[in-house]
Scaffold this motif. Sequence first.
Motif, PDB file in Angstrom:
ATOM      1  N   UNK A   1      -1.207   2.546   7.274  1.00  0.00           N
ATOM      2  CA  UNK A   1      -2.413   1.732   7.348  1.00  0.00           C
ATOM      3  C   UNK A   1      -2.954   1.661   8.765  1.00  0.00           C
ATOM      4  N   UNK A   2      -2.068   1.631   9.753  1.00  0.00           N
ATOM      5  CA  UNK A   2      -2.501   1.554  11.147  1.00  0.00           C
ATOM      6  C   UNK A   2      -3.162   2.844  11.617  1.00  0.00           C
ATOM      7  N   UNK A   3      -2.654   3.985  11.143  1.00  0.00           N
ATOM      8  CA  UNK A   3      -3.163   5.269  11.611  1.00  0.00           C
ATOM      9  C   UNK A   3      -4.357   5.746  10.798  1.00  0.00           C
ATOM     10  N   UNK A   4      -4.311   5.550   9.463  1.00  0.00           N
ATOM     11  CA  UNK A   4      -5.330   6.169   8.609  1.00  0.00           C
ATOM     12  C   UNK A   4      -6.018   5.215   7.640  1.00  0.00           C
ATOM     13  N   UNK A   5      -5.723   3.925   7.678  1.00  0.00           N
ATOM     14  CA  UNK A   5      -6.443   3.004   6.815  1.00  0.00           C
ATOM     15  C   UNK A   5      -5.629   2.489   5.647  1.00  0.00           C
ATOM     16  N   UNK A   6      -6.199   1.562   4.860  1.00  0.00           N
ATOM     17  CA  UNK A   6      -5.445   0.902   3.785  1.00  0.00           C
ATOM     18  C   UNK A   6      -5.001   1.837   2.665  1.00  0.00           C
ATOM     19  N   UNK A   7      -5.837   2.832   2.312  1.00  0.00           N
ATOM     20  CA  UNK A   7      -5.439   3.761   1.252  1.00  0.00           C
ATOM     21  C   UNK A   7      -4.193   4.540   1.668  1.00  0.00           C
ATOM     22  N   UNK A   8      -4.180   4.983   2.922  1.00  0.00           N
ATOM     23  CA  UNK A   8      -3.001   5.673   3.431  1.00  0.00           C
ATOM     24  C   UNK A   8      -1.792   4.742   3.448  1.00  0.00           C
ATOM     25  N   UNK A   9      -2.035   3.456   3.696  1.00  0.00           N
ATOM     26  CA  UNK A   9      -0.942   2.497   3.668  1.00  0.00           C
ATOM     27  C   UNK A   9      -0.305   2.390   2.295  1.00  0.00           C
ATOM     28  N   UNK A  10      -1.143   2.394   1.245  1.00  0.00           N
ATOM     29  CA  UNK A  10      -0.609   2.338  -0.120  1.00  0.00           C
ATOM     30  C   UNK A  10       0.183   3.602  -0.443  1.00  0.00           C
ATOM     31  N   UNK A  11      -0.354   4.748  -0.032  1.00  0.00           N
ATOM     32  CA  UNK A  11       0.386   5.989  -0.261  1.00  0.00           C
ATOM     33  C   UNK A  11       1.691   5.993   0.519  1.00  0.00           C
ATOM     34  N   UNK A  12       1.670   5.393   1.703  1.00  0.00           N
ATOM     35  CA  UNK A  12       2.890   5.297   2.493  1.00  0.00           C
ATOM     36  C   UNK A  12       3.944   4.431   1.829  1.00  0.00           C
ATOM     37  N   UNK A  13       3.514   3.368   1.166  1.00  0.00           N
ATOM     38  CA  UNK A  13       4.474   2.525   0.447  1.00  0.00           C
ATOM     39  C   UNK A  13       5.188   3.309  -0.641  1.00  0.00           C
ATOM     40  N   UNK A  14       4.423   4.094  -1.398  1.00  0.00           N
ATOM     41  CA  UNK A  14       5.022   4.878  -2.485  1.00  0.00           C
ATOM     42  C   UNK A  14       5.919   5.979  -1.923  1.00  0.00           C
ATOM     43  N   UNK A  15       5.375   6.753  -0.962  1.00  0.00           N
ATOM     44  CA  UNK A  15       6.171   7.826  -0.383  1.00  0.00           C
ATOM     45  C   UNK A  15       7.396   7.314   0.350  1.00  0.00           C
ATOM     46  N   UNK A  16       7.249   6.200   1.065  1.00  0.00           N
ATOM     47  CA  UNK A  16       8.386   5.631   1.768  1.00  0.00           C
ATOM     48  C   UNK A  16       9.470   5.145   0.821  1.00  0.00           C
TER      49      UNK A  16
END
Length: 433
Positions: free
Chosen positions: A156-171
């Motif tokens: 979310x910090x680097x690419x925005x909220x959508x990327x943050x959600x994808x990061x939650x799943x991938x993480x």
Amino acid sequence: MSVLTGERDGTEARRGGAPGRRASGRNGRSSAFFVSALDGSPRWVAGALAALQGALLSLLVVVLPAVAAYVATSADPANEGVEWFRSVVVGTSLWLAGHGVPPVVGGAQVTLVPLGVTLIALFTAWASARRSGVVDRSAFVSGTVAYAVVVGVLGASVAGPVAGLRGLVGGALVGGTGMAAGLLARPEAPTWRELTRPWHGRLPIVIATAVEAATIAFASLVVVAALVVTGWVLAGRTTIVAIADALGVDLLGGAVLALAELAFAPVLVVWAVAWIAGPGFAVGEGSHFAVDAMTGGTLPAVPMLGALPGGDVVGGPAVLAPLLVVACGTVAGWYVHRGLRGRQGLRAWSGSAACVATAVITGLVAAVAMLPASGAIGPGRMTELGAPALLVGGVVALEVLVGSLLVVLPTDRLLRAATAQALLRGWQRLRRR
């Protein structure tokens, strides 16, 4: 004591199971772990800290080379006005890409996952959990959540909220897998068979055997694909060296380029699976690399791409490459035969059904493996890379089925007996006429 159930027994349960106590494991050794100021803290704290340690280690592995490259080239006039923190962002973006968060480069999304970074993250999570984790369900859950939160916040910090959600799943997927493997590797952890016995015992023996056989089939296929990629690299070493020389990079630049290519090296192995199976793969729109045809095009000046199979590999013995997948199927078929041999309550069709289930599961795993290895690395032609997942999965399933049936059908005692009885009844009916 189970990593998924969190069950404790004996003295440890009565004492509260503090993380710092010594536990005798399945191999008879004692394990003193996490003995520190946190000794006696809740188990979920140890799990979360182990996950944070694993995430930090893999992040540093990726970010530090980027920072080193910036420091070494900071005197270059081309880098004037570029802050050092930019190198941290670039390294973090690459790390996030390994968790399924696509970075944006030159206005284009890079959706091809650097599976090498993913493997590094899995390894550090595994090593951290194995070293300082606690074999308990709460520790596993808290570790998975902590890892996912780190990836989500950075995304979310680097690419925005959508990327943050994808990061939650991938993480959660990467961190959870690494944590589970690491906790199961601890001396006091239950074995994999002990852990899976509750659901494994509920599955029909045909399906349970098929799951194990499919694991063997796909693992064998990955090993074969890795050997094929090694052959590609050796055959294309002249082209690889020529591309590297043409780039004119210095020692540090060459090291950074090599590390970046290693991040994507496992993608070549996944592409090799598609190549061996027959459907092939694409590296740029309009290109096609397969055992029976090769349509190339203009490719980026990346040394690793010099290892792609050229026109001299097409045809000839290469068209027999799908037989390697069939061979992996025979290995799985032999496991099915041994797994079902002597079992009670089987039917004449049980072996064949297990082969079908093995092929379907292997095909599904192959199709899923194609997804992160397909995508885009830039604009224009470079928006199409990888292989069609469903096609590759279907072809792999068919070839594994053929290989497994070649072993199971002739060796299946119940099938032979049923076939003999059917032939005998048919012969008797003919004689009566």
